[in-house]
Design a protein around this motif. Sequence first.
Motif, PDB file in Angstrom:
ATOM      1  N   TRP A   1       0.834  -1.198   0.000  1.00 58.26           N
ATOM      2  CA  TRP A   1       0.000   0.000   0.000  1.00 58.26           C
ATOM      3  C   TRP A   1       0.871   1.251   0.000  1.00 58.26           C
ATOM      4  O   TRP A   1       0.497   2.274  -0.533  1.00 58.26           O
ATOM      5  CB  TRP A   1      -0.883   0.033   1.259  1.00 58.26           C
TER       6      TRP A   1
ATOM      7  N   TRP B   1      -6.237   3.779   4.447  1.00 62.95           N
ATOM      8  CA  TRP B   1      -6.200   4.136   3.019  1.00 62.95           C
ATOM      9  C   TRP B   1      -5.802   5.595   2.839  1.00 62.95           C
ATOM     10  O   TRP B   1      -4.947   5.921   2.010  1.00 62.95           O
ATOM     11  CB  TRP B   1      -7.564   3.862   2.393  1.00 62.95           C
ATOM     12  N   HIS B   2      -6.383   6.480   3.628  1.00 61.11           N
ATOM     13  CA  HIS B   2      -6.018   7.899   3.558  1.00 61.11           C
ATOM     14  C   HIS B   2      -4.548   8.106   3.916  1.00 61.11           C
ATOM     15  O   HIS B   2      -3.820   8.836   3.223  1.00 61.11           O
ATOM     16  CB  HIS B   2      -6.893   8.721   4.515  1.00 61.11           C
TER      17      HIS B   2
ATOM     18  N   SER C   1      -2.106   6.635   1.329  1.00 61.74           N
ATOM     19  CA  SER C   1      -2.162   7.390   0.074  1.00 61.74           C
ATOM     20  C   SER C   1      -1.267   8.622   0.140  1.00 61.74           C
ATOM     21  O   SER C   1      -0.680   9.031  -0.866  1.00 61.74           O
ATOM     22  CB  SER C   1      -3.610   7.801  -0.230  1.00 61.74           C
TER      23      SER C   1
ATOM     24  N   ARG D   1       2.423   7.176  -0.014  1.00 62.50           N
ATOM     25  CA  ARG D   1       2.745   6.373  -1.200  1.00 62.50           C
ATOM     26  C   ARG D   1       3.608   7.161  -2.183  1.00 62.50           C
ATOM     27  O   ARG D   1       3.361   8.342  -2.453  1.00 62.50           O
ATOM     28  CB  ARG D   1       1.440   5.943  -1.868  1.00 62.50           C
TER      29      ARG D   1
ATOM     30  N   PRO E   1      -1.784   5.611  -7.965  1.00 69.10           N
ATOM     31  CA  PRO E   1      -2.627   5.772  -6.771  1.00 69.10           C
ATOM     32  C   PRO E   1      -3.364   4.478  -6.438  1.00 69.10           C
ATOM     33  O   PRO E   1      -3.711   3.701  -7.335  1.00 69.10           O
ATOM     34  CB  PRO E   1      -3.597   6.883  -7.177  1.00 69.10           C
TER      35      PRO E   1
END
Length: 337
Positions: A41, A173-174, A177, A180, A186
């Motif tokens: 991720w 996830w936030h 992101s 990353r 994305p």
Amino acid sequence: MSSFQSLQTTPETKSEEDVEYNKICEKHKQLIETLPKVDGWWVQHMYNYHDFWLSSYILKNNLLLHTFFKSQPTDIFLASFMKTGTTWLKALMFSTLNRHRYNFSDHYLHHHGPQSAFVLLDLETYPITDFTNLSHPRLFATHLAHTLLPACMSSCKFVYVCRDPKDVLISKWHFMSKLRSKDQPPLSLDEAFELFCLGVSEYGPFWEHVLSYWRVSLEFPDKILFLKYEEMKKQPEVVVQKLAAFMEKPFTAEEEKKGMVGDIVKLCSFENLSNLEVNKTGVEKFANMVEVENRDFFRKGEVGDWKNYLSEEMKEHIDRITDEKLRGSGLILTTTV
């Protein structure tokens, strides 16, 4: 709190450590070449090590931890899956333990992010540090499952926090992101949802991670204080009192009368911490290689934020997995918020 003293060694001892370190490097290389691998991720790849997904760097440090880390009976560990309320709990634990060292009007947390109050063992690397400069009890944090920890830690106290997996998914996830690499495409929410449900995310599977601490907490409640984020939000003062007693520094009647428990809750509240300048502009550096802006540790801190992102079908799917994974354990994680 965040600078550590390197281990002082003689040439002979250092040579022995170098030999051990080289062995770990070779073992790590072999593992990376042979373990199941998937896209990460955050980083490019994760590897399945003893049924949990770890990045190459975390995997190597886990090997180092088993070989070099020496725990002390008074050590206290904060353990958690990522994005379950770790930052808030760090602030609460630190301020509770150190309530006589700092004035609430000019507290350590006014000038330092909560992350700096704990050593994140997952990211410590060679040369090994001995942590002799840390005050006692020493405070460490880890996102590793209990089954991945060295046996020497079994005599120490752990505080573990878990959270409704739907909120964990959205928060993670936030967060990932933002970290990353721009060189990677994305990660969409649909992709993150599917991977999370399969147990594929850093330190995952989520459910097995939670159960690894829950089962031990049932057997040794004096060693693991198991908390739920949702209960912390409902009754933060009760949780602070639990923390103080568990860490063997209970509040006196006089302290309670003076409102010290409430002062700690107010100091560590999301509203207060997120609005401090250090958490708006500061940067936390881990192991001198990973940098994260302090503000990225403060997004919403809400219970039920998943409702803004997940469809009813997605919600039911995660709840169904949670019920199946936790069946018979006595642990309930899903919320009705």
